[in-house]
Write a protein that holds these residues in place. Structure first.
Motif, PDB file in Angstrom:
ATOM      1  N   VAL A 108       0.864  -1.183   0.000  1.00  0.00           N
ATOM      2  CA  VAL A 108       0.000   0.000   0.000  1.00  0.00           C
ATOM      3  C   VAL A 108       0.894   1.225   0.000  1.00  0.00           C
ATOM      4  CG1 VAL A 108      -1.855   1.238   1.166  1.00  0.00           C
ATOM      5  CG2 VAL A 108      -1.735  -1.261   1.317  1.00  0.00           C
ATOM      6  N   LYS A 109       0.612   2.169  -0.875  1.00  0.00           N
ATOM      7  CA  LYS A 109       1.408   3.393  -0.966  1.00  0.00           C
ATOM      8  C   LYS A 109       0.811   4.477  -0.065  1.00  0.00           C
ATOM      9  CE  LYS A 109       2.826   2.560  -5.758  1.00  0.00           C
ATOM     10  NZ  LYS A 109       2.858   3.094  -7.131  1.00  0.00           N
ATOM     11  N   ALA A 110       1.658   5.413   0.335  1.00  0.00           N
ATOM     12  CA  ALA A 110       1.180   6.550   1.130  1.00  0.00           C
ATOM     13  C   ALA A 110       0.219   7.419   0.327  1.00  0.00           C
ATOM     14  CB  ALA A 110       2.372   7.376   1.614  1.00  0.00           C
ATOM     15  N   GLU A 111       0.378   7.444  -0.999  1.00  0.00           N
ATOM     16  CA  GLU A 111      -0.520   8.211  -1.858  1.00  0.00           C
ATOM     17  C   GLU A 111      -1.951   7.686  -1.767  1.00  0.00           C
ATOM     18  OE1 GLU A 111      -1.649  11.164  -4.580  1.00  0.00           O
ATOM     19  OE2 GLU A 111       0.121  10.898  -3.315  1.00  0.00           O
ATOM     20  N   THR A 112      -2.086   6.377  -1.524  1.00  0.00           N
ATOM     21  CA  THR A 112      -3.428   5.797  -1.395  1.00  0.00           C
ATOM     22  C   THR A 112      -4.178   6.392  -0.210  1.00  0.00           C
ATOM     23  OG1 THR A 112      -2.580   3.743  -2.347  1.00  0.00           O
ATOM     24  CG2 THR A 112      -4.691   3.636  -1.196  1.00  0.00           C
ATOM     25  N   PHE A 113      -3.480   6.620   0.892  1.00  0.00           N
ATOM     26  CA  PHE A 113      -4.113   7.228   2.063  1.00  0.00           C
ATOM     27  C   PHE A 113      -4.517   8.676   1.766  1.00  0.00           C
ATOM     28  CE2 PHE A 113      -1.980   3.644   3.923  1.00  0.00           C
ATOM     29  CZ  PHE A 113      -2.781   3.286   4.996  1.00  0.00           C
ATOM     30  N   ARG A 114      -3.677   9.403   1.008  1.00  0.00           N
ATOM     31  CA  ARG A 114      -4.034  10.780   0.657  1.00  0.00           C
ATOM     32  C   ARG A 114      -5.261  10.820  -0.242  1.00  0.00           C
ATOM     33  NH1 ARG A 114      -3.664  14.672  -3.014  1.00  0.00           N
ATOM     34  NH2 ARG A 114      -2.997  13.171  -4.598  1.00  0.00           N
ATOM     35  N   LEU A 115      -5.338   9.894  -1.208  1.00  0.00           N
ATOM     36  CA  LEU A 115      -6.514   9.842  -2.077  1.00  0.00           C
ATOM     37  C   LEU A 115      -7.769   9.470  -1.283  1.00  0.00           C
ATOM     38  CD1 LEU A 115      -4.984   8.035  -5.193  1.00  0.00           C
ATOM     39  CD2 LEU A 115      -5.479  10.473  -4.937  1.00  0.00           C
ATOM     40  N   ALA A 116      -7.604   8.572  -0.325  1.00  0.00           N
ATOM     41  CA  ALA A 116      -8.755   8.177   0.483  1.00  0.00           C
ATOM     42  C   ALA A 116      -9.263   9.334   1.326  1.00  0.00           C
ATOM     43  CB  ALA A 116      -8.378   6.993   1.379  1.00  0.00           C
ATOM     44  N   LYS A 117      -8.375  10.219   1.776  1.00  0.00           N
ATOM     45  CA  LYS A 117      -8.815  11.371   2.555  1.00  0.00           C
ATOM     46  C   LYS A 117      -9.762  12.256   1.746  1.00  0.00           C
ATOM     47  CE  LYS A 117      -7.157  15.548   4.861  1.00  0.00           C
ATOM     48  NZ  LYS A 117      -5.989  16.359   5.274  1.00  0.00           N
ATOM     49  N   PHE A 118      -9.481  12.410   0.468  1.00  0.00           N
ATOM     50  CA  PHE A 118     -10.319  13.237  -0.410  1.00  0.00           C
ATOM     51  C   PHE A 118     -11.399  12.415  -1.117  1.00  0.00           C
ATOM     52  CE2 PHE A 118      -6.248  15.453  -0.047  1.00  0.00           C
ATOM     53  CZ  PHE A 118      -6.691  16.674   0.445  1.00  0.00           C
ATOM     54  N   ASN A 119     -11.644  11.198  -0.606  1.00  0.00           N
ATOM     55  CA  ASN A 119     -12.750  10.364  -1.093  1.00  0.00           C
ATOM     56  C   ASN A 119     -12.605  10.032  -2.585  1.00  0.00           C
ATOM     57  OD1 ASN A 119     -14.942   8.882  -0.306  1.00  0.00           O
ATOM     58  ND2 ASN A 119     -16.426  10.517  -0.601  1.00  0.00           N
ATOM     59  N   ASP A 120     -11.381   9.716  -2.984  1.00  0.00           N
ATOM     60  CA  ASP A 120     -11.106   9.370  -4.378  1.00  0.00           C
ATOM     61  C   ASP A 120     -11.471   7.901  -4.615  1.00  0.00           C
ATOM     62  OD1 ASP A 120      -9.905   8.779  -6.898  1.00  0.00           O
ATOM     63  OD2 ASP A 120      -8.631  10.534  -6.634  1.00  0.00           O
ATOM     64  N   ASP A 121     -12.094   7.625  -5.758  1.00  0.00           N
ATOM     65  CA  ASP A 121     -12.512   6.261  -6.071  1.00  0.00           C
ATOM     66  C   ASP A 121     -11.342   5.331  -6.361  1.00  0.00           C
ATOM     67  OD1 ASP A 121     -15.041   7.195  -5.778  1.00  0.00           O
ATOM     68  OD2 ASP A 121     -15.466   7.372  -7.921  1.00  0.00           O
ATOM     69  N   ASN A 122     -10.184   5.880  -6.717  1.00  0.00           N
ATOM     70  CA  ASN A 122      -9.031   5.029  -7.035  1.00  0.00           C
ATOM     71  C   ASN A 122      -8.473   4.308  -5.815  1.00  0.00           C
ATOM     72  OD1 ASN A 122      -9.071   5.818  -9.763  1.00  0.00           O
ATOM     73  ND2 ASN A 122      -7.932   7.688  -9.282  1.00  0.00           N
ATOM     74  N   ALA A 123      -8.816   4.768  -4.617  1.00  0.00           N
ATOM     75  CA  ALA A 123      -8.294   4.151  -3.396  1.00  0.00           C
ATOM     76  C   ALA A 123      -9.247   3.129  -2.792  1.00  0.00           C
ATOM     77  CB  ALA A 123      -7.980   5.231  -2.354  1.00  0.00           C
ATOM     78  N   VAL A 124     -10.397   2.945  -3.390  1.00  0.00           N
ATOM     79  CA  VAL A 124     -11.421   2.088  -2.780  1.00  0.00           C
ATOM     80  C   VAL A 124     -10.980   0.633  -2.750  1.00  0.00           C
ATOM     81  CG1 VAL A 124     -13.771   1.230  -3.038  1.00  0.00           C
ATOM     82  CG2 VAL A 124     -13.296   3.641  -3.356  1.00  0.00           C
ATOM     83  N   GLU A 162     -14.547   6.868   4.109  1.00  0.00           N
ATOM     84  CA  GLU A 162     -15.140   6.062   5.182  1.00  0.00           C
ATOM     85  C   GLU A 162     -14.315   4.800   5.440  1.00  0.00           C
ATOM     86  OE1 GLU A 162     -17.895   5.912   8.164  1.00  0.00           O
ATOM     87  OE2 GLU A 162     -17.663   7.458   6.629  1.00  0.00           O
ATOM     88  N   LEU A 163     -13.745   4.240   4.391  1.00  0.00           N
ATOM     89  CA  LEU A 163     -12.862   3.080   4.564  1.00  0.00           C
ATOM     90  C   LEU A 163     -11.590   3.452   5.309  1.00  0.00           C
ATOM     91  CD1 LEU A 163     -13.187   1.391   1.053  1.00  0.00           C
ATOM     92  CD2 LEU A 163     -14.378   0.792   3.156  1.00  0.00           C
ATOM     93  N   LEU A 164     -11.081   4.655   5.054  1.00  0.00           N
ATOM     94  CA  LEU A 164      -9.901   5.122   5.788  1.00  0.00           C
ATOM     95  C   LEU A 164     -10.220   5.305   7.270  1.00  0.00           C
ATOM     96  CD1 LEU A 164      -7.005   6.160   5.836  1.00  0.00           C
ATOM     97  CD2 LEU A 164      -7.873   8.422   5.172  1.00  0.00           C
ATOM     98  N   LEU A 165     -11.403   5.841   7.573  1.00  0.00           N
ATOM     99  CA  LEU A 165     -11.812   5.971   8.975  1.00  0.00           C
ATOM    100  C   LEU A 165     -11.997   4.604   9.630  1.00  0.00           C
ATOM    101  CD1 LEU A 165     -14.395   8.881   8.625  1.00  0.00           C
ATOM    102  CD2 LEU A 165     -12.117   9.012   9.641  1.00  0.00           C
ATOM    103  N   ALA A 166     -12.526   3.652   8.875  1.00  0.00           N
ATOM    104  CA  ALA A 166     -12.664   2.292   9.416  1.00  0.00           C
ATOM    105  C   ALA A 166     -11.294   1.667   9.671  1.00  0.00           C
ATOM    106  CB  ALA A 166     -13.468   1.434   8.444  1.00  0.00           C
ATOM    107  N   PHE A 167     -10.341   1.926   8.785  1.00  0.00           N
ATOM    108  CA  PHE A 167      -8.977   1.418   8.995  1.00  0.00           C
ATOM    109  C   PHE A 167      -8.368   1.992  10.265  1.00  0.00           C
ATOM    110  CE2 PHE A 167      -4.517   2.674   8.476  1.00  0.00           C
ATOM    111  CZ  PHE A 167      -3.912   1.427   8.483  1.00  0.00           C
TER     112      PHE A 167
END
Length: 436
Positions: free
Chosen positions: A23-39, A105-110
């Motif tokens: 998992v890349k750190a960029e994935t967490f940044r995308l998840a913060k902004f609710n990007d679909d690429n991180a789902v 929401e997945l990032l918050l669950a993590f």
């Protein structure tokens, strides 16, 4: 920002070292902004961490299961496990979040799972020296296989006793062999210590251990174990760095939560309209009722806590027998009060010269009322007046006797019913009636 990125990269490195997928750190940044690429990545990461929480490790079975399961099956499993552990989210439970939306929401669950299950501490507990790991499970597996082949299942008691006796004898023989092997090991260990006296790699010892001699005789294994030790040392250092910098990650997660709240505020109540057909006025009333309920709960929470503490202290002081006795006495007192109230509510008769009047609040009295017309009383003969009065009195006395008899029977029946509810109570009726 660089500190936050370094902390997240450290977290991804720790996760990868403990068996999760990359998992890349960029994935967490995308998840913060609710990007679909991180789902997709976040769903897979949650699945692997939940598997670790359930079974204590992330192995090849975990990777194979995440690849074999369909997206819907993986999502349902993650949602179910999160709800079992206490994570309840309307956004995550909504059907639209099955696959393609809700990365924040997945990032918050993590983050919730990372804190609730204390995953980093469990990673630390799994860190052991690779030199101390000895895989002896296959020995036990072979022994169990041998015993299963030697001992067929049987239901005959005599055969079962013989099998147990055979096992007992074999256990005694194994213990004797183990004792002999242990003595032989101590003897060989003493020889090694004596042969390597004066040579040591640890200042506290003046000889080499059995493992050190084994490693010196096999240089290829020594090189391999040194690599394992270096890798394990890096893993421990990363965990220690995380303990020093984890507050940076949690402050960043606060910003993620604030972003979610800001989005809800900007959207207003529109997010509720697609999933429910409730009018906006009704939603505002429900929210106001919810706020009033929260205020009431906060107001009386301290009182409820004090009542719980008082109940726990009192329940620990009183025994079950005393509690049963107290309940029995309370039931008896309630039954007596009920009978007393019903007795006062019955009609009591009052005799007058003309007739018997009923009264609900006075005791039974016998009253003689003189008539107003004295002239008529003087004209009546005294003997006839006495006989008529005696007849009236006899009629009234008979009426009272019947009334008392009926009341005695009813009260007797009620007392018998009450006594049947108590184990040690016995109803003894009077030997003679009250009125003869």
């Amino acid at each position: 920002m660089s500190q936050i990125r370094n902390t997240i990269e450290l977290l991804t490195k720790i996760l990868r070292e403990n068996g999760t997928s990359k998992v890349k750190a960029e994935t967490f940044r995308l998840a913060k902004f609710n990007d679909d690429n991180a789902v997709a990545v976040m769903w897979k990461l949650l699945f692997e961490l939940l598997y670790f929480c359930e079974y204590g490790k992330i192995d090849d079975i975990t990777i194979k299961a995440s690849s074999k399961l369909t997206r819907e099956e993986l999502v349902v499993y993650v949602k179910t496990e999160l709800q079992k552990r206490g994570f309840f989210s309307n956004d995550l439970s909504h059907p639209s979040s099955l696959a393609k939306c809700g990365s924040r929401e997945l990032l918050l669950a993590f983050a919730w799972l990372l804190c609730r299950e204390d995953i980093i501490t469990r990673f630390m507990q799994k860190c052991t020296s690779p030199l101390q790991e000895q895989d002896t499970a296959f020995l036990y597996a072979q022994e169990r296989k041998f015993l299963a082949s030697e001992m067929p299942e049987t239901t005959n008691p005599v055969s079962r006793v013989r099998q147990l006796l055979w096992l007992n004898n074999k256990l005694q023989l194994s213990l004797r062999s183990l004792y002999a092997l242990n003595r032989e090991k101590m003897s060989l260990q003493h020889k090694i210590h004596g042969a390597t006296s004066g040579v040591s790699v640890v200042p506290e010892k003046n000889h080499l251990s059995m493992l050190e001699v084994f490693m010196l005789r096999k240089p290829e294994l020594l090189k391999k174990n040194l690599q394992l030790l270096v890798k394990d040392n890096e893993r421990l250092q990363n965990l220690l760095k995380w303990r020093e910098n984890e507050d940076v990650f949690w402050r960043w997660m606060e910003s993620v939560l604030d972003a979610k709240e800001q989005q809800k505020t900007a959207c207003g109540l529109q997010e509720h309209s697609p999933r429910t057909n409730i009018p906006a006025e009704m939603i505002s009333r429900l929210q106001a009722s919810r706020r009033h309920l929260q205020d009431a709960i906060c107001k009386y929470e301290a009182i409820v806590d004090k009542l719980d503490e008082a109940w726990e202290s009192k329940s620990s002081e009183i025994s079950e027998e005393e509690l049963d006795t107290l309940l029995s006495s309370l039931n008896l007192e309630l039954s007596i009060q009920k009978a007393h109230i019903s007795f006062h509510n019955t009609q009591s008769y009052v005799c007058t010269q003309n007739d018997c009047l009923s009264s609900a609040h006075c005791p039974q009295l016998l009253m003689l009322q003189q008539e107003k017309k004295k002239k008529k009383m003087e004209e009546i003969d005294e003997a006839q007046d006495v006989r008529s009065e005696i007849q009236r009195m006899q009629h009234f006395v008979k009426h009272l006797q019947d009334d008392v008899y009926h009341k005695q029977e009813s009260f007797k029946t009620e007392l018998q019913n009450l006594s049947s509810h108590f184990r040690d109570a016995v109803c003894v009726p009077p030997m003679k009636p009250l009125l003869c």
